[in-house]
Design an enzyme around this catalytic site. Structure first.
Site, PDB file in Angstrom:
ATOM      1  N   ASP A 595      -4.455   3.614  -8.727  1.00 30.24           N
ATOM      2  CA  ASP A 595      -3.929   2.260  -8.596  1.00 30.24           C
ATOM      3  C   ASP A 595      -3.679   1.987  -7.113  1.00 30.24           C
ATOM      4  O   ASP A 595      -3.100   2.823  -6.414  1.00 30.24           O
ATOM      5  CB  ASP A 595      -2.625   2.127  -9.391  1.00 30.24           C
ATOM      6  CG  ASP A 595      -2.063   0.718  -9.339  1.00 30.24           C
ATOM      7  OD1 ASP A 595      -2.289  -0.026 -10.302  1.00 30.24           O
ATOM      8  OD2 ASP A 595      -1.384   0.369  -8.346  1.00 30.24           O
ATOM      9  N   ILE A 596      -4.153   0.830  -6.623  1.00 33.79           N
ATOM     10  CA  ILE A 596      -3.967   0.487  -5.211  1.00 33.79           C
ATOM     11  C   ILE A 596      -2.493   0.160  -4.980  1.00 33.79           C
ATOM     12  O   ILE A 596      -1.917  -0.684  -5.673  1.00 33.79           O
ATOM     13  CB  ILE A 596      -4.851  -0.714  -4.818  1.00 33.79           C
ATOM     14  CG1 ILE A 596      -6.317  -0.411  -5.151  1.00 33.79           C
ATOM     15  CG2 ILE A 596      -4.695  -1.028  -3.334  1.00 33.79           C
ATOM     16  CD1 ILE A 596      -7.232  -1.601  -5.022  1.00 33.79           C
ATOM     17  N   GLU A 638      -6.100  -3.873 -10.572  1.00 30.06           N
ATOM     18  CA  GLU A 638      -6.379  -3.014  -9.418  1.00 30.06           C
ATOM     19  C   GLU A 638      -6.435  -1.540  -9.812  1.00 30.06           C
ATOM     20  O   GLU A 638      -6.274  -0.661  -8.965  1.00 30.06           O
ATOM     21  CB  GLU A 638      -5.318  -3.223  -8.328  1.00 30.06           C
ATOM     22  CG  GLU A 638      -3.898  -2.797  -8.694  1.00 30.06           C
ATOM     23  CD  GLU A 638      -3.092  -3.918  -9.333  1.00 30.06           C
ATOM     24  OE1 GLU A 638      -1.866  -3.859  -9.297  1.00 30.06           O
ATOM     25  OE2 GLU A 638      -3.713  -4.857  -9.875  1.00 30.06           O
TER      26      GLU A 638
END
Length: 714
Positions: A595-596, A638
């Site tokens: 996950d960003i 994301e």
């Protein structure tokens, strides 16, 4: 002159109903506006399509509605946009003058004056696609069910006492937790959840049913006003009343598009009908060789127009339908008489059938045509067939109708369309009568240059839903379905399956009176045969184009449009394949979710377009950093998933650490450096897709909580 005056009067009366009504304010109300030109109102940021954001701009149905009210009254609205719990408490604590999207409940009366509703929307129950069969609220007993805090039907849910309620501040968190299995179901209005499904590319959520509770119907959206501001309440109510039907329709067409995704609209069932849907599996029969209306493909699956209609019925009713397979149409008719099936989606009403069937109103009207060999003259009317052998499918409603109306016809009953057309081709029958749709469909792939549509007869096939005589409840339910299917939905299904149109031939009786009949006849024969040849060539090319398009659509169905990585559906197929391999060989695979970090800041600071660019750049880093044997895809928003076949956790952790560093060191165009957090796990015996993904997701959560930009193994 009289006709013109009547027309003008009609247009005037019609326009009166569609234009805005005058707003008649009292002296006191006008004084309030003068003294209080600005009114504070609480609105939500994520209540699509009523109030939400597009590129940092608040938009939606309610914002346009407030603009209309501003134009009519001169009032200006100071918008306080925040999550529901915040604006609801602000309103209760008298920090704002009014609130939008509030539904009427008696317990809210002490602190709220309600306007009339400006929109009503159904409340739906959504579950994951692996939930299993949903049979009413009893299916949620003991399950974790997500709802928004302070939603208006909380008390009714708590009084039911059968489910474990989990409360949320935002719709986004609520929906995401269902996707990742942290809750078993959620309750929310249809357009809002549809928007989040599209926005985040979720494809493992399905609509289970509409929520039905005591004293709770649809979500009635109103404005709520502070009790001490009765003049403001009166002004707003008059403003809503003054808005014309046309103005409301324009707002609805602009913003409530997502509600139309619930095909055909909402179906209001009574208690008996709801109980029927929740406790019955509706069995149906079809004509197994009646394409394009209905049939069975090579794999024995139901296809055709009625297949699309049954899927539509399932969505509109949240009901379960089950196909009872038969050998032919005649056996289907016998089965429904023997109560082996409950209904037929496509049946024509006849006096004989009404002895054992009830029919809804008809919803399809299809012309009947005559198929002959290509060397047969055109058929101008059915009596041109006198003395000839004419084929019609055994058990078809038109066998009795045509024998009664035209006793001079020699009608021969055939087993199915293939039997009928083959007998025409071989000269055993002079002609075969069926619908334009059925014959046109078969002409695409067979009988090229051998048979033609020689004419149209005056009778039409008028199709209804047919239900067993003793099942009155089911008939009532399906009649409501027919009443609610939109013309647009009918058109889409019909045009999907009807590939060619019938072109009306020349009336030769008139031609005979003008020129020599034999010359015209021969000229038209040559012209028509050339058209048939050309049409069939075009159809073959169209089929080839469709096959190419289908290949491309199949690729797109497995690919994320933005990043061109695998999408969620394909990832789950790959995970299942690795799990299946693990059951048969000593195989171990690893899975990582990344996950960003702080991705929302990118969207908030630079806009969603730049956020999309970051996702594309991350995808490129992942593709360049992984082995050719690894799989990577976008799981939603994301988040990305990487699958490492036949790999140990130690080897994979080294690879992941390398990926993490590359992302942290990557120079993203126009923004500061970004990092990513990783959750990593290895396959264990007995794992399901949900189990292995959840274990990796828990590790990701731990990575986030412990400072981000790290890899955590679980």
């Amino acid at each position: 002159m009289k006709k013109i005056l009547i027309t003008l009067l009609f247009l005037f009366l019609y326009s009166v109903g569609s234009i805005a009504k005058p707003l008649d304010l009292t002296k006191e109300e006008k004084g309030f506006i003068k003294d209080n030109p600005v009114v504070s109102i609480g609105m939500m940021p994520d209540f699509t399509p009523f109030s939400y954001y597009i590129e940092d701009e608040p938009v939606g149905f309610e914002h346009d509605l407030l603009n209309l009210i501003s134009q009519k009254t001169g009032l200006k609205f100071e918008k306080h946009i925040d999550k529901w719990t915040t604006i609801y408490n602000s309103f209760k604590n008298k920090k704002i003058d009014m609130i939008s999207s509030i539904s009427y409940k008696k317990y809210r009366e002490p602190f709220t004056i309600f306007t009339s509703p400006y929109y009503n929307i159904p409340i739906m129950i959504f579950v994951k696609d692996n939930f299993g069969e949903y049979n009413g609220l009893k299916s949620l007993t003991g399950k974790k069910v997500g709802v928004l805090k302070d939603v208006f039907y909380i008390k009714e849910l708590e009084e039911s006492g059968s489910m474990n309620l989990v409360f949320y501040d935002s719709y986004d968190e609520l929906t995401k937790d269902l996707v990742f299995g942290k809750i078993d179901a959620l309750m929310q209005n249809l357009p809002n959840i549809n928007h989040l499904i599209k926005k985040n590319l979720y494809n493992n959520i399905k609509l289970a049913s509409e929520l039905v509770l005591p004293n709770t119907n649809r979500e009635d959206l109103r404005f709520g006003i502070q009790p001490e501001k009765s003049l403001l309440s009166s002004i707003l109510q008059k403003s809503l009343t003054s808005i014309s039907k046309r103005e409301i329709e324009e707002l609805s067409d602009k913003w409530i598009g997502s509600i139309k995704e619930y095909p055909g609209g909402h179906i209001d069932l009574n208690d008996a009908e709801k109980a029927y849907i929740n406790t019955h599996t509706i069995k149906y029969c079809i004509n197994p060789s009646g394409l394009p209306f209905e049939g069975l493909n090579e794999d024995g699956e139901h296809v055709g127009m009625s297949s699309d209609y049954y899927r539509l019925f399932e969505q509109m009713l949240s009901a379960k339908f089950e196909l009872v397979k038969t050998k032919n149409w005649n056996q289907s008719v016998e089965f429904i008489q023997q109560k082996k099936c409950d209904m037929l989606a496509l049946g024509m009403e006849t006096p004989e059938r009404k002895k054992y069937l009830n029919f809804t109103s008809h919803y399809l009207d299809v012309p009947l045509v005559v198929a002959t060999r290509v060397d047969v003259p055109f058929i101008n009317q059915i009596l041109d067939l006198e003395g000839e052998k004419i084929g019609i499918i055994k058990g078809d409603a038109f066998v009795k109708i045509l024998r009664g109306k035209y006793p001079s016809l020699k009608i021969v009953e055939v087993d199915d369309i293939y039997d009928g057309l083959d007998q025409v081709k071989n000269g055993q029958l002079f002609a075969y009568i069926d619908t334009l749709a059925s014959i046109g469909y078969e002409f695409q792939s067979k009988y090229f240059g051998e048979l033609k549509i020689a004419g149209k007869i005056s009778e039409n096939l008028r199709l209804s839903i047919a239900v067993r005589k003793d099942d009155v409840t089911l008939l009532g339910i399906l009649q409501k379905v027919v009443n609610n299917i939109t013309n647009e939905r009918h058109r889409k299904i019909f045009t999907k399956w009807i590939p060619i149109k019938y072109e009306q031939d020349v009336n030769y009786k008139i031609v005979w009176q003008i020129v020599l009949a034999i010359v015209i006849f021969l000229a038209l024969m040559i012209y028509w045969n050339r058209k048939i040849t050309k049409a069939n060539t075009l159809l073959k090319q169209a089929q080839k184009d469709i096959e190419e398009k289908n290949k491309e659509l199949n690729r797109l169905a497995l690919t994320d449009n933005l990043t061109t990585l695998f999408n969620r559906r394909k990832l789950e197929e790959l995970i299942q394949a690795e799990i299946d391999k693990g059951y048969h060989v000593d195989n171990s695979f690893c899975l990582s979710i990344l996950d960003i970090d702080h991705f929302k800041e990118v969207n908030d600071k630079y806009g969603h377009q730049r956020g999309d660019s970051v996702l594309v750049e991350i995808a490129s880093v992942l593709k360049d950093s992984l082995r050719i044997t690894d799989y990577v895809g976008r799981y939603g928003g994301e988040e990305f998933i990487i699958i490492f076949p036949e790999s140990s956790i130690e080897d994979v952790k080294l690879i992941i650490e390398g990926v993490r560093l590359k992302i942290a060191q990557y120079d993203f165009e126009g923004i500061e450096h970004k990092t990513a957090s990783f959750g990593l796990t290895a396959f264990k015996a007995g794992d399901t897709i949900e189990a292995v993904v959840k274990r990796a997701d828990n590790a990701l959560y731990e990575a986030k909580e412990s400072g981000r930009n790290r890899v955590v193994v679980n």
